[in-house]
Motif scaffolding. Structure first.
Motif, short mmCIF file in Angstrom:
data_model
loop_
_atom_site.label_atom_id
_atom_site.label_comp_id
_atom_site.label_asym_id
_atom_site.label_seq_id
_atom_site.Cartn_x
_atom_site.Cartn_y
_atom_site.Cartn_z
N LEU A 92 0.71 -1.26 -0.13
CA LEU A 92 -0.08 0.18 0.06
C LEU A 92 0.86 1.22 -0.15
CD1 LEU A 92 -2.79 -0.90 2.38
CD2 LEU A 92 -2.80 -1.10 -0.04
N ARG A 93 2.05 1.07 -0.01
CA ARG A 93 2.97 2.36 -0.18
C ARG A 93 2.72 2.94 -1.35
NH1 ARG A 93 7.34 2.40 3.87
NH2 ARG A 93 7.09 0.58 5.15
N ARG A 94 3.03 4.39 -1.28
CA ARG A 94 2.75 5.14 -2.59
C ARG A 94 3.61 4.53 -3.66
NH1 ARG A 94 4.08 9.97 0.32
NH2 ARG A 94 3.30 9.22 2.08
N ASP A 95 5.02 4.30 -3.21
CA ASP A 95 5.75 3.97 -4.21
C ASP A 95 5.89 2.43 -4.78
OD1 ASP A 95 7.06 3.07 -2.10
OD2 ASP A 95 9.01 3.95 -2.44
N ALA A 96 4.87 1.73 -4.27
CA ALA A 96 4.80 0.32 -4.29
C ALA A 96 4.45 -0.19 -5.98
CB ALA A 96 3.84 -0.30 -3.36
N ALA A 97 5.27 -1.18 -6.51
CA ALA A 97 4.60 -1.61 -7.71
C ALA A 97 3.34 -2.25 -7.34
CB ALA A 97 5.61 -2.74 -8.07
N LEU A 98 2.50 -2.45 -8.36
CA LEU A 98 1.60 -3.31 -8.31
C LEU A 98 1.38 -4.68 -7.99
CD1 LEU A 98 -1.85 -3.16 -8.57
CD2 LEU A 98 -1.66 -3.47 -10.90
N CYS A 99 0.91 -5.01 -7.12
CA CYS A 99 1.18 -6.57 -6.61
C CYS A 99 0.39 -7.52 -7.78
CB CYS A 99 0.67 -6.75 -5.14
SG CYS A 99 0.88 -8.71 -4.83
N TRP A 111 -6.24 -4.18 5.11
CA TRP A 111 -5.14 -3.20 5.18
C TRP A 111 -5.59 -2.04 4.72
CZ3 TRP A 111 -2.60 -5.35 9.13
CH2 TRP A 111 -2.25 -6.68 9.07
N GLU A 112 -6.31 -1.97 3.69
CA GLU A 112 -6.64 -0.65 3.03
C GLU A 112 -7.68 0.13 4.18
OE1 GLU A 112 -6.84 -1.61 -1.94
OE2 GLU A 112 -8.64 -2.33 -0.50
N LYS A 113 -8.75 -0.54 4.63
CA LYS A 113 -9.44 -0.17 5.55
C LYS A 113 -8.61 0.49 6.78
CE LYS A 113 -13.49 0.99 7.15
NZ LYS A 113 -14.44 2.03 6.71
N TYR A 114 -7.76 -0.60 7.47
CA TYR A 114 -6.90 -0.09 8.70
C TYR A 114 -6.21 1.16 8.36
CZ TYR A 114 -3.43 -0.23 12.03
OH TYR A 114 -2.28 0.08 12.73
N TYR A 115 -5.98 1.36 7.04
CA TYR A 115 -4.91 2.76 6.78
C TYR A 115 -5.84 3.90 6.56
CZ TYR A 115 -1.40 5.09 4.01
OH TYR A 115 -0.28 6.10 3.67
N GLN A 116 -7.03 3.59 6.05
CA GLN A 116 -8.12 4.37 5.85
C GLN A 116 -8.60 5.11 7.26
OE1 GLN A 116 -11.70 3.27 4.02
NE2 GLN A 116 -12.72 5.02 4.37
N ILE A 117 -8.66 4.16 8.15
CA ILE A 117 -9.31 4.37 9.64
C ILE A 117 -8.25 5.44 10.38
CG2 ILE A 117 -9.59 3.62 11.89
CD1 ILE A 117 -11.16 1.22 10.16
N THR A 118 -6.99 4.75 9.94
CA THR A 118 -5.64 5.60 10.62
C THR A 118 -5.69 6.85 10.37
OG1 THR A 118 -4.52 3.38 11.02
CG2 THR A 118 -3.19 5.53 11.14
N GLU A 119 -5.75 7.09 8.71
CA GLU A 119 -5.49 8.37 8.38
C GLU A 119 -6.71 9.14 8.80
OE1 GLU A 119 -5.52 10.80 4.11
OE2 GLU A 119 -5.53 8.51 3.98
#
Length: 141
Positions: A92-99, A111-119
């Motif tokens: 999910l890092r900004r510079d990460a290559a598409l998995c 992980w996306e939801k966790y990141y969203q809640i944190t932000e």
């Protein structure tokens, strides 16, 4: 995880907010009040300055001050600059290559939801909010 660098960045800017009077504040004063090594603070300041959260002046009467009002600086603003990318997983890092496995990944949404809640949580708290806080524990928005 938020590192000491992120926590100290918040403390430094909160101190500047609480002691602002229009003048530049010597970082030595902040270091003494916050009981943080001046050398450590000096490693944090460039990111905060380049990110536009503080201004500086050198020479007699020099120091640092907030470049915006405390109600215009969120903890998310500070943490992003101090910590860099706060993504909970590498993909999910900004510079990460598409998995290659993103379409089949059964945990990506978590992980996306966790990141969203944190932000959202940290973006909802400003330095002004912390200045108004009376109790030092259990901050809940």
């Amino acid at each position: 995880m938020i590192s000491t660098k992120g926590r100290y960045a918040i403390s430094i800017l909160l101190d500047l907010a609480e002691h602002q009077n229009g003048d530049y504040i010597p970082m030595k004063s902040v270091a003494e009040r916050q009981e943080i090594s001046l050398k450590y603070i000096e490693r944090i300041l460039p990111a905060l300055k380049s990110g536009g959260l503080i201004d500086s002046s050198h020479g007699k009467g020099g120091g640092y001050k907030l470049s915006r009002e405390p109600d215009q600086i969120t903890l998310w603003d500070i943490l992003r600059l101090a910590e860099g990318d706060l993504a909970p997983v590498a993909c999910l890092r900004r510079d990460a290559a598409l998995c290659d496995r993103a379409n089949e990944c059964r945990t990506l949404g978590i992980w996306e939801k966790y990141y969203q809640i944190t932000e959202e949580y940290f973006a909802g708290i400003t330095l002004a909010d912390l200045m108004e806080r009376e109790q030092p524990d259990n901050y809940v928005i």
